[in-house]
Scaffold this active site. Structure first.
Site, short mmCIF file in Angstrom:
data_model
loop_
_atom_site.label_atom_id
_atom_site.label_comp_id
_atom_site.label_asym_id
_atom_site.label_seq_id
_atom_site.Cartn_x
_atom_site.Cartn_y
_atom_site.Cartn_z
N SER A 155 0.85 -1.20 0.00
CA SER A 155 0.00 0.00 0.00
C SER A 155 0.89 1.25 0.00
O SER A 155 1.67 1.45 -0.93
CB SER A 155 -0.96 -0.04 1.19
OG SER A 155 -2.02 0.87 1.04
N GLU A 217 -9.51 -5.45 -5.54
CA GLU A 217 -9.22 -4.09 -5.10
C GLU A 217 -9.92 -3.09 -6.01
O GLU A 217 -10.48 -3.44 -7.06
CB GLU A 217 -7.70 -3.87 -5.11
CG GLU A 217 -6.97 -4.76 -4.13
CD GLU A 217 -5.56 -4.29 -3.83
OE1 GLU A 217 -5.40 -3.09 -3.48
OE2 GLU A 217 -4.63 -5.10 -3.94
N HIS A 252 -7.35 -5.97 -0.69
CA HIS A 252 -6.19 -5.13 -0.41
C HIS A 252 -5.31 -5.70 0.71
O HIS A 252 -4.10 -5.46 0.71
CB HIS A 252 -6.65 -3.72 -0.02
CG HIS A 252 -5.54 -2.71 0.07
ND1 HIS A 252 -4.80 -2.34 -1.03
CD2 HIS A 252 -5.05 -2.00 1.12
CE1 HIS A 252 -3.90 -1.44 -0.67
NE2 HIS A 252 -4.02 -1.23 0.64
#
Length: 270
Positions: A155, A217, A252
């Protein structure tokens, strides 16, 4: 509870606290060393961002799979988790600062609708800490192969991994960027690609880049990662190895353990 088992698991890694020389901020460092003796060239090292959340996942994967390298393709390696002095999996305030390049004032607020200002833009200072504080301590304590250094980030950590690749490509030989936050600052990181490719095309560097994103995602996360992979793949230099993995059925967070084996094989060099 089997206390002996708990003690055995805890003995598999060391836990340090280090204060950065550059901004006097504290980091919790987790370090695991292989049971196997180091090869003549030294151990590879894998640096794992968000160490509170991901260190044990990485070190257990490396420990178990490197027992049978000939079958798994994963070699013994030192794993270094870079985290914070907290009991939480993620220190949201500190990681937001450490993992992001500088951006216009209040960018984070305006883009995500956050009311309270949060400090960002500490990536350069954080990278200095890694290169000039942390890595020398690891290299001094262990027999390390300086040509097999890997960084993993997820991320915003993936954004930092890419920022390091594009601005300090010699810092590591392998870059694993999981669900990278390419969206940051209006996809600012993509502006670094042409300069990096021009620089890399004239060098003898050997760099491996593993990019991954989950198929569940948000669409822009998938498209941004695909776009970056496509751009890097146009570089006519077989010294830059790119692998893109869109993992079916993963989101995610669940994407991280799913990519672990393939990512470790990709960065393992015999």
């Amino acid at each position: 509870m089997d206390c002996s088992k708990e003690k055995n698991i805890a003995s598999r890694f060391e836990d340090w606290t280090i204060n950065s020389e550059f901004d006097n901020r504290s980091y919790q460092i987790f370090v695991s060393k292989p049971n196997q003796a180091p090869p003549p060239s030294g151990y590879p090292v894998i640096y794992v961002l968000d160490g509170n959340a991901f260190f044990q996942t990485f070190q257990e994967a490396v420990r178990l799979q490197s027992r049978k390298t000939e079958k798994t393709g994963v070699i013994p390696a030192i794993v270094v988790g870079i985290g914070y002095p907290t009991d939480n999996d993620f220190d949201l305030t500190n990681r937001l600062y450490d993992f992001t390049p500088s951006a216009p004032n209040n960018f984070y607020n305006k883009s995500l609708g956050v009311e309270d200002f949060q400090k960002t833009g500490g990536a350069d200072t954080f990278l200095k800490f890694i290169e000039e504080d942390l890595m020398p301590q690891i290299n001094k304590k262990f027999k390390v192969n300086l040509q097999q250094q890997t960084i993993f980030g997820h991320s915003l950590g993936g954004l930092f991994t890419l920022y390091t690749l594009f601005t300090h490509p010699k810092a590591f030989q392998n870059y694993i960027a999981s669900s990278p936050s390419i969206w940051w600052n209006d996809r600012y990181i993509l502006n670094k690609v042409p300069q990096f490719m021009k620089y890399f095309s004239g060098k003898k560097l050997e760099v491996s880049v593993f990019l991954a994103v989950g198929s569940l995602e948000k669409e822009f996360m998938i498209n941004d990662t695909k776009e970056l992979s496509n751009r890097l793949s146009t570089l006519e230099n077989n010294k830059l190895k790119i692998l893109f993995n869109e993992v079916k059925g993963e989101n995610h967070i669940s994407v991280v353990p799913t990519i672990l084996s393939s990512a470790l094989r990709f960065v393992s060099k015999y």
